[in-house]
Motif scaffolding. Structure first.
Motif, short mmCIF file in Angstrom:
data_model
loop_
_atom_site.label_atom_id
_atom_site.label_comp_id
_atom_site.label_asym_id
_atom_site.label_seq_id
_atom_site.Cartn_x
_atom_site.Cartn_y
_atom_site.Cartn_z
N ALA A 133 0.83 -1.20 0.00
CA ALA A 133 0.00 0.00 0.00
C ALA A 133 0.87 1.26 0.00
CB ALA A 133 -0.94 0.00 1.20
N LEU A 134 1.92 1.26 0.81
CA LEU A 134 2.83 2.41 0.84
C LEU A 134 3.49 2.62 -0.51
CD1 LEU A 134 4.49 1.85 4.33
CD2 LEU A 134 3.10 3.83 3.67
N CYS A 135 4.00 1.52 -1.09
CA CYS A 135 4.72 1.64 -2.36
C CYS A 135 3.80 1.99 -3.51
CB CYS A 135 5.45 0.32 -2.67
SG CYS A 135 6.81 -0.06 -1.55
N ALA A 136 2.54 1.59 -3.42
CA ALA A 136 1.58 1.88 -4.49
C ALA A 136 0.98 3.27 -4.36
CB ALA A 136 0.47 0.83 -4.49
N GLY A 137 1.35 3.99 -3.31
CA GLY A 137 0.80 5.32 -3.11
C GLY A 137 -0.63 5.32 -2.60
N ARG A 138 -1.05 4.21 -2.01
CA ARG A 138 -2.41 4.11 -1.46
C ARG A 138 -2.40 4.64 -0.03
NH1 ARG A 138 -5.20 -0.16 -4.16
NH2 ARG A 138 -6.90 0.18 -2.66
N LYS A 191 4.52 4.07 10.08
CA LYS A 191 3.76 5.33 10.17
C LYS A 191 4.65 6.52 9.81
CE LYS A 191 -0.14 4.80 13.29
NZ LYS A 191 -0.85 5.42 14.42
N ALA A 192 5.90 6.49 10.26
CA ALA A 192 6.82 7.59 9.95
C ALA A 192 7.04 7.68 8.44
CB ALA A 192 8.15 7.37 10.68
N ARG A 193 7.21 6.54 7.79
CA ARG A 193 7.41 6.56 6.34
C ARG A 193 6.16 7.06 5.62
NH1 ARG A 193 7.99 1.39 4.67
NH2 ARG A 193 7.90 0.40 6.70
N ASP A 249 2.48 14.74 7.33
CA ASP A 249 3.01 15.86 8.11
C ASP A 249 4.42 15.50 8.60
OD1 ASP A 249 3.66 17.66 10.09
OD2 ASP A 249 1.64 17.76 10.90
N PRO A 250 5.44 16.28 8.24
CA PRO A 250 6.81 15.99 8.69
C PRO A 250 6.93 15.93 10.21
CG PRO A 250 6.85 17.59 6.92
CD PRO A 250 5.40 17.41 7.31
N ALA A 251 6.17 16.75 10.92
CA ALA A 251 6.24 16.73 12.38
C ALA A 251 5.73 15.40 12.93
CB ALA A 251 5.45 17.90 12.95
N ARG A 252 4.62 14.93 12.36
CA ARG A 252 4.09 13.65 12.80
C ARG A 252 5.03 12.52 12.41
NH1 ARG A 252 -2.25 13.34 11.33
NH2 ARG A 252 -1.43 13.92 9.29
N GLU A 261 6.10 10.87 6.14
CA GLU A 261 7.15 11.53 5.37
C GLU A 261 6.76 11.67 3.91
OE1 GLU A 261 10.38 8.94 6.20
OE2 GLU A 261 10.97 9.97 8.05
N ARG A 262 6.07 10.66 3.40
CA ARG A 262 5.74 10.66 1.97
C ARG A 262 4.43 11.38 1.67
NH1 ARG A 262 5.56 5.31 -2.01
NH2 ARG A 262 5.03 6.44 -3.92
#
Length: 457
Positions: free
Chosen positions: A399-404, A429-431, A438-441, A434-435
């Protein structure tokens, strides 16, 4: 004990004890029963169960042949009701009717709740079919019949601990598992049950301490040695100690002297796959593991094993070999085989295998589309929550890699609410943040992952 002379009773009791405590000599002990009494009904039943419990196709074929020859000349009229029930349960399992075998073993457990063989075989059946409620209640329903001074009450408590854990009763499972170990410190299934409770609660530092303190009781000489080392490696992976993970892999999980049995190979594949998802490909180790799977040339016997063979082929870059396994299973299904592995393969096994191949091809969207419909049904092809998490993580990473992003956010919300102590969940969750967020989260999630990995949280 029909057709079992006095000279075979002691060997049978020894074989049963070896079975309950996962001693490698159980096969030799079982043979000694039949050496003393070749027509022993319960000796033959025990041999039949041993033929299926390891999910080894060749063992099951051999056991089915031997058991069939024994039954062909057997007059069942003079047997006890319990022996006839065992004969039916073993026959059903050997014929591929797992559900029927489980039901019959359950009937034995109700009529004869102190039948340790029926309870053990039934418990392993429930594990292999991913039935967490039966894994718990089959044993729980029998325990009231067991006196406190019975020497086999300890392993029954160990089984119950695992059933409790798989059903989500983690604190109670730990308590029962430790009670089992008070009776028998070398009860490796009891140790295994406690280890699972730490895994599911993210208490991996406690798990490492627990296994370190009891290492002489589990780290060698049992049929569960490799699997418990696998759990140790999972703890080390959560703590970020990849060097320790690989040290364990090379020393215990897969090496030149490994037996090459399916249950050990799938642990090796599941561990390396977690590294693969983290883009730590380990190509040399994958190649050796894929060779081991390929040398087995397994037929369509147990879909859970097939998925781990595909992990090994994909990890080694042998996509064509993985696709050939899938094609072989598709061809087998055309014949509509009348075994329970048919549904396990068609409904769960093949979608998972295809998704793993898609992930290996970096077709992440297809991997998501294949895994999403079955993610709540993965238990139907067996294994534990901890084992199946390799596939659940594959869905997250796809899901992360597919942009979902929305799907990934939902999956990680589920995971972190269920297992708030899990560095993987927070690093994922951080990755995600980041993508897509929110950078802070993202920074907060990464800090939380680091704190948990170091044992500060």
């Amino acid at each position: 004990m029909s057709h079992t002379g006095a000279e075979a009773v002691a060997p049978y009791e020894q074989a049963l004890d070896d079975l309950l405590f996962f001693r490698p000599r159980v096969a030799e002990s079982a043979r000694s029963v039949l050496d003393a009494a070749p027509r022993s009904v319960m000796g033959q039943v025990l041999a039949a169960y041993l033929g299926v419990l390891g999910t080894e196709e060749k063992d099951a074929v051999a056991a089915r042949g031997g058991f069939g020859r024994f039954r062909s000349g057997l007059d069942t009229e003079d047997l006890t009701p319990r022996e006839r029930m065992h004969l039916a349960a073993a026959t059903a399992w050997l014929d591929g009717d797992l559900r029927g075998a489980g039901r019959l073993l359950g009937e034995i457990g109700i009529a004869f709740p102190r039948d340790a063989l029926a309870l053990f075989a039934g418990h392993q059946h429930d594990f292999l079919t991913g039935d967490a409620q039966r894994l718990r209640d089959r044993i729980g329903g029998a325990l009231d019949a067991w006196p406190q001074d019975d020497p086999h009450l300890g392993p029954l408590l160990g089984m119950y601990a695992f059933g409790l854990e798989e059903s989500g009763h983690y604190a109670h499972a730990e308590e029962v598992g430790l009670a089992a170990l008070d009776r028998h410190p070398g009860d490796v299934w009891g140790i295994h049950g406690v280890v699972h409770t730490y895994e599911m609660r993210g208490r991996f530092t406690d798990g490492i301490r627990f296994l370190d303190a009891r290492q002489q009781d589990w780290a060698s000489g049992s049929l569960l040695t490799v699997h418990n080392w696998w759990h140790y490696a999972l703890y080390s992976l959560e703590s970020g100690d990849t060097a320790r993970v690989l040290e364990i892999y090379d020393a215990a999980l897969h090496h030149e002297a490994s037996a090459g049995v399916a249950m050990e190979l799938l642990d090796a594949a599941a561990l390396l796959w977690r590294l693969y998802l983290a883009e730590d490909e380990q190509s040399a180790r994958w190649a050796r593991l894929a060779d081991a799977w390929e040398s087995r040339d397994d037929g369509p016997y147990y879909a859970f094993n097939d998925a781990h063979a595909v992990m090994a082929y994909v990890g080694a870059g042998r996509i064509a070999r993985a696709e050939r396994l899938v094609q072989e299973r598709e061809d087998w299904l055309v014949g509509e085989p009348a075994v329970d592995n048919r549904a396990m393969t068609a409904v769960i096994g093949l979608p998972v295998c295809r998704a793993l191949i898609a992930y290996g091809r970096r077709d992440h969207a297809r991997a998501v589309d294949l895994l999403l419909p079955v993610r709540h049904r993965l238990h139907e092809f067996g294994g534990s929550h901890a084992q199946r998490d390799a596939i659940q993580r594959t869905l997250v990473e796809a899901a992360l890699c597919a942009g979902r992003a929305e799907l990934a956010r939902t999956l990680l919300s589920e995971r972190s609410r269920l297992r708030p102590l899990c560095p993987y969940n927070w690093s994922a969750k951080a990755r995600l943040e980041e993508r897509f967020g929110d950078p802070a989260r993202a920074a907060a999630a990464r800090e939380r992952a680091a704190a948990q990995a170091s044992g500060r949280a």
